[in-house]
Design a protein around this motif. Structure first.
Motif, mmCIF file in Angstrom:
data_model
loop_
_atom_site.group_PDB
_atom_site.id
_atom_site.type_symbol
_atom_site.label_atom_id
_atom_site.label_comp_id
_atom_site.label_asym_id
_atom_site.label_seq_id
_atom_site.Cartn_x
_atom_site.Cartn_y
_atom_site.Cartn_z
ATOM 1 N N ASP A 8 19.183 -23.070 -7.739
ATOM 2 C CA ASP A 8 19.247 -21.607 -7.860
ATOM 3 C C ASP A 8 19.529 -21.185 -9.301
ATOM 4 O O ASP A 8 20.366 -20.320 -9.575
ATOM 5 N N LEU A 9 18.799 -21.785 -10.243
ATOM 6 C CA LEU A 9 18.964 -21.446 -11.654
ATOM 7 C C LEU A 9 18.192 -20.168 -11.966
ATOM 8 O O LEU A 9 17.017 -20.037 -11.596
ATOM 9 N N PRO A 10 18.811 -19.196 -12.641
ATOM 10 C CA PRO A 10 18.153 -17.887 -12.856
ATOM 11 C C PRO A 10 16.889 -17.973 -13.693
ATOM 12 O O PRO A 10 15.966 -17.178 -13.503
ATOM 13 N N GLU A 11 16.818 -18.947 -14.645
ATOM 14 C CA GLU A 11 15.638 -19.012 -15.499
ATOM 15 C C GLU A 11 14.399 -19.527 -14.771
ATOM 16 O O GLU A 11 13.299 -19.530 -15.334
ATOM 17 N N PHE A 12 14.579 -19.976 -13.520
ATOM 18 C CA PHE A 12 13.438 -20.479 -12.752
ATOM 19 C C PHE A 12 13.082 -19.574 -11.578
ATOM 20 O O PHE A 12 12.309 -19.978 -10.707
ATOM 21 N N ASN A 13 13.622 -18.368 -11.532
ATOM 22 C CA ASN A 13 13.272 -17.429 -10.471
ATOM 23 C C ASN A 13 11.789 -17.046 -10.564
ATOM 24 O O ASN A 13 11.318 -16.615 -11.614
ATOM 25 N N GLY A 14 11.070 -17.213 -9.473
ATOM 26 C CA GLY A 14 9.642 -16.898 -9.451
ATOM 27 C C GLY A 14 8.742 -18.015 -9.918
ATOM 28 O O GLY A 14 7.562 -17.787 -10.203
ATOM 29 N N SER A 15 9.263 -19.247 -9.992
ATOM 30 C CA SER A 15 8.460 -20.373 -10.482
ATOM 31 C C SER A 15 7.654 -21.043 -9.377
ATOM 32 O O SER A 15 6.977 -22.043 -9.639
ATOM 33 N N THR A 16 7.718 -20.539 -8.150
ATOM 34 C CA THR A 16 6.997 -21.169 -7.038
ATOM 35 C C THR A 16 5.493 -21.189 -7.292
ATOM 36 O O THR A 16 4.819 -22.193 -7.030
ATOM 37 N N ALA A 17 4.949 -20.080 -7.804
ATOM 38 C CA ALA A 17 3.511 -20.010 -8.065
ATOM 39 C C ALA A 17 3.098 -21.021 -9.130
ATOM 40 O O ALA A 17 2.054 -21.677 -9.012
ATOM 41 N N THR A 18 3.908 -21.160 -10.174
ATOM 42 C CA THR A 18 3.609 -22.130 -11.226
ATOM 43 C C THR A 18 3.663 -23.544 -10.683
ATOM 44 O O THR A 18 2.813 -24.389 -11.000
ATOM 45 N N ARG A 34 -3.110 -38.674 -21.432
ATOM 46 C CA ARG A 34 -1.904 -38.983 -20.664
ATOM 47 C C ARG A 34 -0.904 -37.838 -20.710
ATOM 48 O O ARG A 34 -0.251 -37.531 -19.700
ATOM 49 N N LEU A 35 -0.784 -37.168 -21.844
ATOM 50 C CA LEU A 35 0.162 -36.058 -21.955
ATOM 51 C C LEU A 35 -0.227 -34.911 -21.032
ATOM 52 O O LEU A 35 0.630 -34.280 -20.408
ATOM 53 N N ALA A 36 -1.525 -34.626 -20.941
ATOM 54 C CA ALA A 36 -1.975 -33.550 -20.046
ATOM 55 C C ALA A 36 -1.783 -33.937 -18.587
ATOM 56 O O ALA A 36 -1.370 -33.117 -17.760
ATOM 57 N N ALA A 37 -2.057 -35.201 -18.248
ATOM 58 C CA ALA A 37 -1.918 -35.653 -16.864
ATOM 59 C C ALA A 37 -0.457 -35.664 -16.426
ATOM 60 O O ALA A 37 -0.147 -35.365 -15.266
ATOM 61 N N GLN A 38 0.446 -35.999 -17.331
ATOM 62 C CA GLN A 38 1.868 -36.010 -16.983
ATOM 63 C C GLN A 38 2.441 -34.607 -16.875
ATOM 64 O O GLN A 38 3.414 -34.390 -16.153
ATOM 65 N N LEU A 39 1.856 -33.640 -17.573
ATOM 66 C CA LEU A 39 2.307 -32.259 -17.432
ATOM 67 C C LEU A 39 1.859 -31.696 -16.085
ATOM 68 O O LEU A 39 2.651 -31.103 -15.356
ATOM 69 N N PHE A 40 0.572 -31.889 -15.756
ATOM 70 C CA PHE A 40 0.067 -31.445 -14.451
ATOM 71 C C PHE A 40 0.291 -32.570 -13.438
ATOM 72 O O PHE A 40 -0.653 -33.229 -13.008
ATOM 73 N N SER A 41 1.532 -32.767 -13.060
ATOM 74 C CA SER A 41 1.879 -33.849 -12.141
ATOM 75 C C SER A 41 2.758 -33.315 -11.016
ATOM 76 O O SER A 41 3.398 -32.258 -11.147
ATOM 77 N N ALA A 42 2.793 -34.056 -9.926
ATOM 78 C CA ALA A 42 3.618 -33.663 -8.783
ATOM 79 C C ALA A 42 5.099 -33.688 -9.142
ATOM 80 O O ALA A 42 5.891 -32.905 -8.601
ATOM 81 N N SER A 43 5.496 -34.572 -10.063
ATOM 82 C CA SER A 43 6.903 -34.662 -10.437
ATOM 83 C C SER A 43 7.376 -33.394 -11.160
ATOM 84 O O SER A 43 8.487 -32.918 -10.924
ATOM 85 N N VAL A 44 6.540 -32.829 -12.032
ATOM 86 C CA VAL A 44 6.897 -31.581 -12.710
ATOM 87 C C VAL A 44 6.936 -30.432 -11.714
ATOM 88 O O VAL A 44 7.846 -29.580 -11.749
ATOM 89 N N ALA A 45 5.973 -30.389 -10.801
ATOM 90 C CA ALA A 45 5.962 -29.338 -9.776
ATOM 91 C C ALA A 45 7.208 -29.421 -8.896
ATOM 92 O O ALA A 45 7.833 -28.392 -8.581
ATOM 93 N N ASP A 46 7.596 -30.620 -8.497
ATOM 94 C CA ASP A 46 8.796 -30.787 -7.661
ATOM 95 C C ASP A 46 10.055 -30.384 -8.414
ATOM 96 O O ASP A 46 10.983 -29.800 -7.840
ATOM 97 N N ALA A 47 10.118 -30.704 -9.717
ATOM 98 C CA ALA A 47 11.292 -30.350 -10.508
ATOM 99 C C ALA A 47 11.454 -28.838 -10.618
ATOM 100 O O ALA A 47 12.566 -28.306 -10.507
ATOM 101 N N LEU A 48 10.347 -28.121 -10.848
ATOM 102 C CA LEU A 48 10.412 -26.651 -10.907
ATOM 103 C C LEU A 48 10.885 -26.074 -9.575
ATOM 104 O O LEU A 48 11.724 -25.156 -9.541
ATOM 105 N N CYS A 108 14.687 -26.781 -9.056
ATOM 106 C CA CYS A 108 15.538 -25.919 -9.886
ATOM 107 C C CYS A 108 15.637 -24.507 -9.310
ATOM 108 O O CYS A 108 16.683 -23.848 -9.433
ATOM 109 N N GLU A 109 14.559 -24.039 -8.677
ATOM 110 C CA GLU A 109 14.580 -22.691 -8.117
ATOM 111 C C GLU A 109 15.252 -22.653 -6.741
ATOM 112 O O GLU A 109 16.104 -21.793 -6.479
ATOM 113 N N LYS A 110 14.897 -23.584 -5.867
ATOM 114 C CA LYS A 110 15.344 -23.513 -4.478
ATOM 115 C C LYS A 110 16.732 -24.098 -4.268
ATOM 116 O O LYS A 110 17.588 -23.493 -3.611
ATOM 117 N N GLU A 111 16.997 -25.287 -4.821
ATOM 118 C CA GLU A 111 18.248 -25.982 -4.561
ATOM 119 C C GLU A 111 19.341 -25.629 -5.569
ATOM 120 O O GLU A 111 20.475 -25.342 -5.196
#
Length: 751
Positions: A371-381, A349-363, A366-369
């Motif tokens: 504009d947090l500097p620590e997430f610059n370039g996180s689109t690929a991840t 369950r821990l691995a499935a929750q990490l590789f989830s659409a919710s984590v991808a959307d959050a990254l 944080c980058e697009k809307e």
């Protein structure tokens, strides 16, 4: 809007089908009861009781009535339902079974009778004749339709404890492959290798054999698998898939059976020379997901051949850090357990929750809307996490699901195949830096690295999924399989089998070979075991209902006297400036970061979603809903089902959040004064003399005894405070969870 309509139509269709099934079931039971009543076989009181109870209870009550009338128990055979109930209860607790049997006047079978039922099964190591005979009976009962199944095998650790049988004809605890003769082998068995069959087009599963081993070679496993193919083929049932985990011996076994596991020229179909049947090889997707997570964490960074497409673990850690600092989760379940997973490394369950659409959307948010500097370039991840999530959903698909989780059929397979091709192309191109023993690092392909198994397993699953779908659905001449639920090819079924075995031992979840044999025999006889999540790496889903009753809700619903339409004159008044002034006035009390502001808006949407279902006043409901905001987190996560809160509701939630934060301890835990009642009371004081809902201000004077605006504000704050305080109270430090570490050390010592 169209998506929501389609969803509602499908929901109505499912409910209608369920309702029709229940009506037929009730009609059948009613006909039986009416017939018994007409023949005067039961009294009216007995009929009323039987109308309210199930089959097992009915059989038990009938036996009790006969004993009361005649003074002795009937010699009639026990019904299959009562046999299942007795075997299940005795399996979980013999003491509880004796107590229940005594309580119900010894109307249940005696423990000695249950032992006789068990003794008819030969539970010795090897392939079980009784299980194969049951399979043949099942195949003969359906001569016009083929039965397809999956062969799953895995090993379970057992306690090394050897002893001889008093009669001298058997030795327990030693390596045993099912031969009847007594050998002088002094090697003690450390594992039990279990073979399990799972139906693909019919819902059933049964263990067909086990072997006591101490490490197994690839050649030996290949021989056992080939023998299993032969024995099951003789029963008339066809094995279409072979599933195991990613151990090196299992990969070598697949090569021994004729597979080619070179990533660039995969060939995952096994042709059994004795039967001629085609079997598709799978590596369990849940295990592969854990291996990919482990590799991602250890290697830290993946990139393509041109070093342009960088996938970095640091972005996941940054998301966890900002969520911990802000005391908010951005609509995902990423916690410290997912980052410091090594204390619970086997938890899928821990691995499935990490590789989830919710984590991808959050990254991405944080980058697009934000504009947090620590997430610059996180689109690929974000894209990598989303692709792994989608392919895992496909490889673990089930019926009655939506999106990629839906079982493959002739309508959605092309979309799923395109997604799998995209994942396949990505995994073949990824590289990483691997350190040598001398400390230097060099760039190599992920599939050529020492940690290649998880990525290869996904590629094997993609290739086998395409071939088995073509074999069973597209090219099936009988056309008796309309869809392909790939969850029935996973190892979850054998993990749940191991869970049942471990749960029988109580506190000791590591049985000896003799104990495993006894439990194995009971499981073969028993057909009604409930799947338990304790002691296993996968858990069955649970439905949790939360009951909530609020005095504010009762006041609003009890005093609703008037319904307003959308064309009321007050709708034309613009209260934007008024609300903004009030926000500026409250803003000086406590500061919330932009990250926290967005999450508060998202939680406000959940608050009105929960509140809207309970309120009967249309005017109050109108004050809850707000316009669509394309820059909000709600819009990022919404698929046509989420609600947007009004400015007033967001303001109430924001004030409530600030009040909660004022009463947190140094370790961000709620103090004794931080209760829902206290938070709501202090928050409402800030609105004394102000209009709580300017857009429906007239509504506060509509009722003689109840101010709906005030009660609505109290109801919103109560729901928000309950949600937030409950979340803060549940937070724990997973790095202190060392029980799992010691448990594994005990089981795998000297290994």
């Amino acid at each position: 809007m169209q998506q929501q309509l389609d969803y509602q139509k499908k929901k109505i269709k499912r409910l209608q089908a369920k309702n029709l099934f229940l009506k037929k079931k009730v009609a059948g039971l009613q006909e039986i009861l009416e017939s018994l009543d007409e023949k005067a076989l039961i009294d009216k009181e007995e009929k009323m009781v039987l109308e309210k109870i199930g089959v097992e209870e009915a059989e038990l009550i009938k036996r009790q009535l006969k004993k009361c009338k005649s003074g002795k128990l009937s010699r009639a055979k026990y019904s299959p339902e009562l046999r299942c109930f007795a075997l299940t209860l005795n399996f979980y607790s013999p003491k509880a079974y004796k107590y229940v049997r005594k309580t119900f006047g010894t109307c249940l079978p005696a423990p000695r009778t249950l032992t006789k039922w068990y003794s008819n099964i030969d539970g010795r190591p090897g392939f079980t004749k009784e299980a194969l005979a049951a399979l043949k009976y099942k195949a003969d009962a359906n001569p016009h339709s083929k039965i397809y199944c999956t062969l799953v095998f895995d090993e379970m650790k057992i306690k090394t404890q050897s002893h001889d049988n008093p009669s001298g004809d058997r030795r327990f605890g030693y390596i045993d492959y099912g031969f009847d003769l007594i050998t002088d082998n002094t090697d003690e068995a450390t594992d039990v290798l279990v073979f399990l069959l799972v139906g693909i087009n019919t819902p059933w599963k049964v263990p067909i054999g086990y072997f006591l081993v101490k490490g197994t070679s690839a050649k030996l496993k290949a021989q056992l698998v080939t023998k299993a193919f032969e024995l099951v083929h003789e029963t008339g049932i066809e094995i279409k898939a072979l599933t195991c985990d990613g151990a090196k011996a299992n990969l070598a076994m697949a090569t021994e059976l004729g597979c080619c596991l070179d990533a660039n020229k995969l060939q995952t179909t096994i042709v059994d020379p004795t039967t001629g049947q085609r079997v598709h090889f799978f590596l369990d997707p849940s295990h592969m997901l854990k291996l990919i997570r482990n590799t991602f964490c250890d290697y830290k960074c993946f990139f393509d051949e041109n070093n342009e497409y960088k996938i970095q673990w640091s972005f996941v850690e940054a998301l966890h850090k900002i969520q911990e600092d802000e005391l908010f989760y951005m609509a995902n379940k990423l916690k410290a357990n997912h980052i410091y997973y090594k204390t619970k490394i086997m938890n899928v369950r821990l691995a499935a929750q990490l590789f989830s659409a919710s984590v991808a959307d959050a990254l991405l948010f944080c980058e697009k809307e934000l504009d947090l500097p620590e997430f610059n370039g996180s689109t690929a991840t974000s894209k990598f996490i989303s692709l792994i999530n989608d392919v895992f959903d496909i490889l673990d698909s089930r019926s009655r699901q939506n999106g990629y989780k839906k079982a493959l059929n002739c309508e959605n397979f092309e979309k799923a195949f395109r997604k799998m091709d995209e994942v396949q192309k990505l995994l073949l191109s990824l590289s990483t830096n691997v350190k040598k023993r001398n400390g230097e690092s060099r760039k190599i392909k992920l599939l050529d690295s020492p940690r290649y198994t998880g990525f290869l397993g996904i590629l094997i699953g993609i290739e086998s999924t395409k071939s088995i779908f073509q074999d069973l659905v597209v090219q099936n001449k009988q056309n008796d399989l309309k869809y392909m639920p790939l969850h029935r090819i996973s190892q979850d079924h054998i993990e749940l089998f191991f869970s049942v075995v471990r749960s029988h031992g109580g506190y000791s979840d590591n049985p000896t070979s003799s104990q495993f044999e006894a439990i194995y025999k009971k499981i073969l006889v028993n057909t009604e075991l409930t799947q338990t999540g304790k002691g296993t790496n996968c858990i069955p889903l649970e439905k949790i209902t939360i009951l909530n009753c609020s005095s504010a809700l009762e006041k609003i619903n009890a005093s609703t006297v008037r319904q307003y339409n959308s064309n009321d004159a007050t709708d034309e008044v613009d209260f934007t400036n008024f609300t903004d002034d009030l926000i500026d006035e409250i803003e000086a009390l406590t500061f919330l970061s932009p990250f926290a502001e967005k999450v508060v808006e998202y939680i406000a949407g959940f608050v009105i979603f929960s509140t809207k279902k309970k309120i009967k006043c249309n005017t109050c409901i109108k004050g809850l809903l707000g316009p669509i905001d394309e820059k909000s987190l709600v819009h990022q996560k919404s698929k046509g089902k989420l609600l947007y809160a009004s400015k007033e509701v967001i303001l109430l939630c924001r004030i409530c959040e600030k009040e909660i934060r004022r009463h947190l301890s140094d370790d961000n835990k709620p103090t004794r004064s931080c209760t829902t009642h206290e938070v709501v009371t202090r928050s409402l004081k800030k609105f004394i003399g102000k209009d709580l809902f300017p857009s429906i201000s007239y509504h506060s004077h509509e009722n003689d005894f109840t101010n709906h605006n005030l009660e609505l504000a109290r109801l919103i704050m109560q729901k928000y405070a309950d949600t937030r305080i409950s979340f803060l109270m549940k937070k724990a430090d997973p790095q202190k969870c060392i029980r799992q570490i010691y448990r594994k050390l005990i089981h795998f010592k000297n290994q």
